[in-house]
Design an enzyme around this catalytic site. Structure first.
Site, PDB file in Angstrom:
ATOM      1  CB  CYS A  41      -7.760  -3.909   5.182  1.00  0.00           C
ATOM      2  SG  CYS A  41      -7.300  -2.333   5.795  1.00  0.00           S
ATOM      3  CB  SER A  73      -5.480   0.649  -1.684  1.00  0.00           C
ATOM      4  OG  SER A  73      -4.525  -0.364  -1.793  1.00  0.00           O
ATOM      5  CE  LYS A  88     -11.180  -8.724   6.922  1.00  0.00           C
ATOM      6  NZ  LYS A  88     -10.351  -8.270   5.803  1.00  0.00           N
ATOM      7  CD  GLU A 111      -2.659   1.130  -4.624  1.00  0.00           C
ATOM      8  OE1 GLU A 111      -2.679   0.303  -3.689  1.00  0.00           O
ATOM      9  OE2 GLU A 111      -3.666   1.431  -5.302  1.00  0.00           O
ATOM     10  CD  GLU A 148     -13.968  -9.671  -6.817  1.00  0.00           C
ATOM     11  OE1 GLU A 148     -14.533 -10.513  -6.075  1.00  0.00           O
ATOM     12  OE2 GLU A 148     -14.546  -8.648  -7.213  1.00  0.00           O
ATOM     13  CB  CYS A 192     -10.773  -4.973  13.384  1.00  0.00           C
ATOM     14  SG  CYS A 192     -10.701  -4.865  11.607  1.00  0.00           S
ATOM     15  CD  GLU A 247      -3.323   0.353   1.894  1.00  0.00           C
ATOM     16  OE1 GLU A 247      -3.729  -0.821   1.801  1.00  0.00           O
ATOM     17  OE2 GLU A 247      -3.816   1.171   2.674  1.00  0.00           O
ATOM     18  CD  GLU A 295     -11.669  -9.445   2.316  1.00  0.00           C
ATOM     19  OE1 GLU A 295     -11.479  -9.781   3.505  1.00  0.00           O
ATOM     20  OE2 GLU A 295     -11.027  -8.537   1.780  1.00  0.00           O
TER      21      GLU A 295
END
Ligand code: HC1
Ligand code: SF4
Length: 562
Positions: free
Chosen positions: A297, A317, A356, A280, A364, A501, A277, A359
């Protein structure tokens, strides 16, 4: 400010927002279903009623404290009133408590026990509702709903999503998404905060414990765990440890006793994320944007942008989340091992987060039809598994996570609290790495509980504008200000859940002060960490310069498209 008289006790008050708060301050555990101190007052359940000197009964959540006020909280009339409410609720409630997901942590069950409700005199006339299992993260069972509206207010006021609402009238009143749709058909981001607020089993986390056990009991599977930063400071709460106590080593021992082959740490993935990150971000600085760059994230945040603000997708990102980076590296590195010993690596991530689960199921992150993360278990689910095993967690001797992927830096550990990702990336991008600079970042205002925090940090000849935001409703406000040109930022960290989190919906239930204690535990872990900056993680640098050289784009990045 003033004095109240509660059950004959003299109780001073100063700034409490209602009489209920003063009563609780006086040490009386006033029962409620629909009161949630972080949300607006709804005043519907009427469990928190009190009686004044003239015998008038009112809900204490909706009363302002007045100087000289005299009230009683437990008169015969009030007790009868509470029992009646409970009996009415139970009459239209599915009562399969022994097999309910919330057995043991349901507020209705707890209060029925506390108020001695043993018989329900009224007949159940409510229709039977279908259970909604369409979401990858949460399950909705309207048969267990008591219409307190907590989920509606959380979704609207904390997350700004407004997915749930009351529908129909009279005895048909239910809570559901608009047009009676299933959750999976809405823009629900799977944050799970509605489940965390639900006092009964009406909204619960999608329980995947069975899949976990099956993998652990399958000799053909090598079961490899990763443990998220925020889990370590909350898992002990279920076993009598204080919130914030870092119990990762006990958790490693417990998982090994349960049959885990290897136990690693998500912080390894977080260090990778920081490296990628930061690169980037520096690249964007060279190229001139697009800014702000948003962190990627938090899967609920990504989903929100995809569904509701897709024009900002280019700002997110391209880094995979630490969990997915970790999983991609693990599956890549273990492919040979699997071939050699004829087992398949089954990867379980223990996360504080319900999103999550969503996710991990995204296309992907599937390769040849197989997900990189095979299973996400929340902190709560792993607690249940530990309890099922009969392990006395608090008494366990700790064991460190395994090498090579059990190693993360202090910067990676603080990912689990609001501001942590931004701070970790800042540590990487500042040129001066002295202790003073690290402290300057720490005290720049990047840490804290304010919902939107803006800091300016010098990098080269540029003054970087960084924002940190938690609670999706606040992120939405920030997006509006960025869109209107009122605000400019180079880097923005977004966490959907309040406090980050540590306050994820997969964690044991806790209010803001508990979540702050957990965050303190992560900062403590950073303070005592031998290595504080991600670029100093030797395993990460070795991998980036060795096995993964030239393949980082394929393994560690993802582009979310509409
Ligand atoms: Fe998080 Fe993250 S910090 S998203 O909050 O970037 O869930 O703890 O594991 O992936 O590291 C969650 C926590 C977690 C990722 C990391
Ligand atoms: Fe709303 Fe989050 Fe619940 Fe979905 S999971 S309904 S977005 S609170």
């Amino acid at each position: 400010k003033g004095i109240m008289y509660i059950d004959g006790q003299r109780v001073p008050f100063d700034g409490e927002k209602n009489v209920l708060a003063v009563i609780r301050k006086a040490g009386i555990d006033m029962p409620t279903f629909c009161y949630y101190s972080e949300l607006s007052v709804y005043g519907a359940c009427r469990m928190c009623v009190v009686e004044d000197e003239r015998g008038k009964i009112d809900a204490s959540c909706s009363m302002e404290p007045r100087d000289g006020m005299v009230i009683r909280t437990n008169t015969a009339r009030l007790l009868k009133h509470r029992r009646m409410i409970l009996e009415l609720m139970l009459s239209s409630h599915c009562r399969d408590c022994t097999t309910c997901e919330k057995n043991g942590s349901c507020r209705l069950q707890e209060l029925a026990l506390r108020f001695g409700v043993r018989h329900v005199r009224f007949k159940d006339t409510r229709p039977h509702y279908e259970i909604d299992t369409s979401s990858p993260a949460i399950v909705r069972d309207p048969n267990k709903c008591i219409l307190c509206g907590d989920c509606i207010r959380v979704c609207e006021e904390m997350q700004g999503m407004g997915i749930l609402n009351f529908a129909h009238r009279g005895s048909d009143l239910v809570v559901c998404p608009a047009f009676d749709r299933k959750l999976g058909e809405t823009n629900c981001i799977s944050c799970g905060q509605c489940a965390a607020a639900c006092p009964t089993g009406a909204i619960t986390i999608f329980n995947e414990i069975g899949r976990g056990w099956r993998a652990l009991h399958d000799p053909k599977k090598r079961v490899v765990f990763q443990i998220a930063p925020a889990v370590r400071v909350a898992v002990g709460e279920a076993f009598g440890l204080e919130p914030g106590v870092n119990a990762i080593n006990k958790l490693v021992s417990a998982l090994k006793m349960m049959g885990a082959d290897e136990v690693y740490d998500t912080t390894f993935g977080a260090d990778l994320t920081v490296m990628e990150e930061a690169d980037e971000f520096l690249e964007r600085l060279k190229k001139g944007g697009p800014f702000p760059m948003f962190t990627s994230c938090c899967p609920a945040w990504v989903k929100y942008v995809e569904e509701e603000r897709p024009h900002f997708l280019k700002n997110i990102s391209t880094c995979k989340s630490p969990m997915e980076m970790f999983a991609a590296v693990l599956k890549d590195q273990y492919a040979r091992k699997d071939e050699e010993d004829g087992r398949t690596t089954y990867h379980i991530a223990i996360m504080p987060c319900t999103a999550k689960k969503m996710e991990a199921k995204r296309p992907e992150f599937q390769h040849d039809g197989k997900p990189d993360v095979d299973l996400v278990l929340t902190t709560q689910e792993i607690i249940m598994m530990i309890k099922e095993s009969g392990i006395r967690f608090a008494e366990l001797e700790g064991e460190s996570p395994d090498l090579p992927f059990g190693m993360g830096t202090g910067a990676a550990t603080i990912f689990g609290t609001t501001g942590g990702v931004a701070e970790a990336v800042a540590r990487r991008v500042v040129e001066d790495k002295s202790k003073n600079t690290l402290q300057a970042i720490q005290f720049s205002g990047i840490r804290g509980s304010e919902t939107i925090r803006a800091v300016t940090l010098p990098v080269g000849d540029r003054a970087l504008r960084i924002a940190v935001v938690h609670g999706l409703v606040n992120a939405q406000k920030l997006l509006d200000d960025i869109e209107s040109g009122q605000e400019y930022f180079d880097l923005v960290e977004v966490m959907t859940c309040k406090t980050g989190c540590v306050g994820g919906a997969g964690q044991p239930y806790g209010l803001i002060p508990v979540k702050q204690q957990r965050a303190e535990g992560l900062y403590e872990a950073d303070r005592t960490a031998l290595i504080k900056r991600s670029e100093r993680n030797p395993i990460v640098t070795k991998l980036l310069e060795g096995a993964m050289k030239g393949r980082t784009h394929q393994l560690l990045h993802v582009e979310y498209k509409r």
